[in-house]
Design an enzyme around this catalytic site. Structure first.
Site, PDB file in Angstrom:
ATOM      1  N   ASP A 124       0.816  -1.209   0.000  1.00 22.78           N
ATOM      2  CA  ASP A 124       0.000   0.000   0.000  1.00 22.78           C
ATOM      3  C   ASP A 124       0.854   1.265   0.000  1.00 22.78           C
ATOM      4  O   ASP A 124       0.443   2.307  -0.524  1.00 22.78           O
ATOM      5  CB  ASP A 124      -0.923   0.003   1.219  1.00 22.78           C
ATOM      6  CG  ASP A 124      -1.958  -1.118   1.159  1.00 22.78           C
ATOM      7  OD1 ASP A 124      -2.133  -1.700   0.064  1.00 22.78           O
ATOM      8  OD2 ASP A 124      -2.581  -1.405   2.199  1.00 22.78           O
ATOM      9  N   GLY A 125       2.031   1.188   0.592  1.00 22.95           N
ATOM     10  CA  GLY A 125       2.902   2.362   0.659  1.00 22.95           C
ATOM     11  C   GLY A 125       3.320   2.874  -0.701  1.00 22.95           C
ATOM     12  O   GLY A 125       3.548   4.084  -0.869  1.00 22.95           O
ATOM     13  N   ASN A 220      -4.522   9.074   2.450  1.00 25.32           N
ATOM     14  CA  ASN A 220      -5.037   8.326   3.603  1.00 25.32           C
ATOM     15  C   ASN A 220      -5.528   9.239   4.716  1.00 25.32           C
ATOM     16  O   ASN A 220      -6.723   9.321   4.959  1.00 25.32           O
ATOM     17  CB  ASN A 220      -3.956   7.379   4.152  1.00 25.32           C
ATOM     18  CG  ASN A 220      -4.149   5.948   3.698  1.00 25.32           C
ATOM     19  OD1 ASN A 220      -5.074   5.641   2.945  1.00 25.32           O
ATOM     20  ND2 ASN A 220      -3.284   5.064   4.145  1.00 25.32           N
ATOM     21  N   ASP A 250      -4.545  11.796  22.843  1.00 25.10           N
ATOM     22  CA  ASP A 250      -3.275  11.602  22.149  1.00 25.10           C
ATOM     23  C   ASP A 250      -3.245  12.307  20.803  1.00 25.10           C
ATOM     24  O   ASP A 250      -2.170  12.509  20.226  1.00 25.10           O
ATOM     25  CB  ASP A 250      -3.010  10.105  21.946  1.00 25.10           C
ATOM     26  CG  ASP A 250      -2.476   9.440  23.216  1.00 25.10           C
ATOM     27  OD1 ASP A 250      -2.194  10.172  24.186  1.00 25.10           O
ATOM     28  OD2 ASP A 250      -2.349   8.212  23.224  1.00 25.10           O
TER      29      ASP A 250
END
Length: 376
Positions: A124-125, A220, A250
């Site tokens: 996917d990268g 994304n 966070d």
């Protein structure tokens, strides 16, 4: 150049009649599976993206490039750092092929108007990286699954010749993956002291205030987090200019439908099909039991800023890259981009998505309940 099909839309259909009261409106929603790619003219150039430092991809890369140049007579673009791999540069037999390549370097060379389509070899990268190379229109992308997960890479390399041939001939199924247009405004640009040619310090910042904001196209997600600080992040979230909430935790994830199955789903978000026009907002470990992920329309503009009483700065990243610090006075604006990523499907957008859910994320996979036999 290439042309993709229409976006999903509702089409009103009225019956014949002279009076508006007699009209019966039939709203028709285009089937996502009907989206196709066609060419205005035959493609002549292709960008091949290979995952760096992966020895298992060397042979598929060489085989594909030989097929494209020798069989299909395509102009092949390859990133310079790919050819610097000793396993490629030291291959004398492959050297004759590499001499035909056109090379480029990320952030230095603009290839946006030179490439007709893209082929990705990896996980996917590689698709995320391909998206980052094009800040406006993106050519159609063929993503072959040669990585670890492969949620966004539906094509199998075993049949690459027939699939590439079908791609070149046109009329392939396609999904338009929306992106986020992100701008980062730095308050301290206006306050930086500058030194002129005579050594005089200038502090009014008039010239610096004209500097353009940093801009990114994100496939994304945009992630704002607390970084290395042990304090909770404390950021204000605005929607179309109105403060809707303060995120204490966070951090927060702003994702596309494509990104909803990445970091967002790990943080508890729902999964959204790529054809749905939406933006998802997901808190990361919020200090509130009632802060649930929400989905907003694709057309809105979000703005994220540090709260006045924030105890520390925040950090932002875009598809896991370009990480930078956000200080008091800085702001991040996010809206849906006009430049989606056209991705070639194996079958169609709907079947491919559910296949990925089942194969990659094991969605709703469980042992079946045994049939209960009736007692006689």
């Amino acid at each position: 150049m290439w042309t993709a099909m229409k976006f999903n839309q509702c089409m009103p259909q009225g019956t014949a009649g002279n009076h508006s009261a007699s009209k019966a409106w039939n709203w028709h929603i285009q089937d996502p599976a009907s989206q196709r790619l066609t060419w205005n003219k035959p493609p002549r150039s292709v960008l091949v993206i290979k995952k760096i430092r992966d020895a298992s991809l060397l042979e598929p890369f060489k085989e594909l490039c030989i097929f494209l140049t020798e069989v299909k007579n395509m102009v092949v673009y390859v990133e310079q750092k790919v050819l610097e791999d000793p396993a490629i540069s030291g291959d004398e037999n492959f050297g004759a092929i590499t001499k035909k390549f056109c090379t480029f370097r990320e952030d230095l060379d603009d290839i946006s108007n030179r490439v007709d389509f893209i082929i990705c070899l990896g996980g996917d990268g590689t698709l995320l990286y391909a998206s980052s190379l094009f800040q406006e229109s993106v050519p159609p992308v063929m993503a072959f699954h040669l990585g670890s997960l492969g949620f966004l890479t539906p094509l199998k390399f075993d049949t690459y010749q027939s699939q590439v041939t079908q791609m070149i001939e046109g009329n392939t199924a396609i999904v338009l993956r929306s992106r986020l247009k992100v701008r980062v405004f730095k308050e301290n640009w206006d306050k930086k002291a500058r030194v002129d040619e005579n050594g005089i310090i200038l502090t009014n910042g008039d010239m610096d205030s004209c500097r353009k904001p940093l801009q990114y196209q994100v496939l994304n997600e945009v992630v704002v987090d607390r970084g290395p600080s042990s304090y909770l992040s404390n950021v204000d979230l605005f929607l179309d200019g109105h403060l809707i909430t303060t995120v204490q935790g966070d951090g927060v994830i702003v994702s596309t439908p494509t990104g909803s199955t990445a970091y967002a789903v790990a943080a508890g978000a729902s999964m959204i099909h790529p054809n749905v026009p939406a933006i998802m907002i997901t808190p990361i470990c919020p200090h509130s039991l009632s802060f649930r992920p929400i989905v907003v329309p694709a057309g809105v503009e979000l703005k994220i800023m540090l709260s006045r009483d924030a105890r520390n700065t925040a950090w932002v990243s875009f598809d896991g890259r370009k990480r930078q610090e956000i200080c008091h006075g800085d702001s991040i604006t996010i809206t849906t981009s006009c430049f989606p990523v056209p991705s070639i499907c194996f079958r169609d957008p709907v079947n491919d998505w559910f296949e990925s859910l089942a194969q990659c994320l094991h969605w709703n996979v469980r042992k079946k309940q045994n049939y209960l036999e009736e007692d006689f």
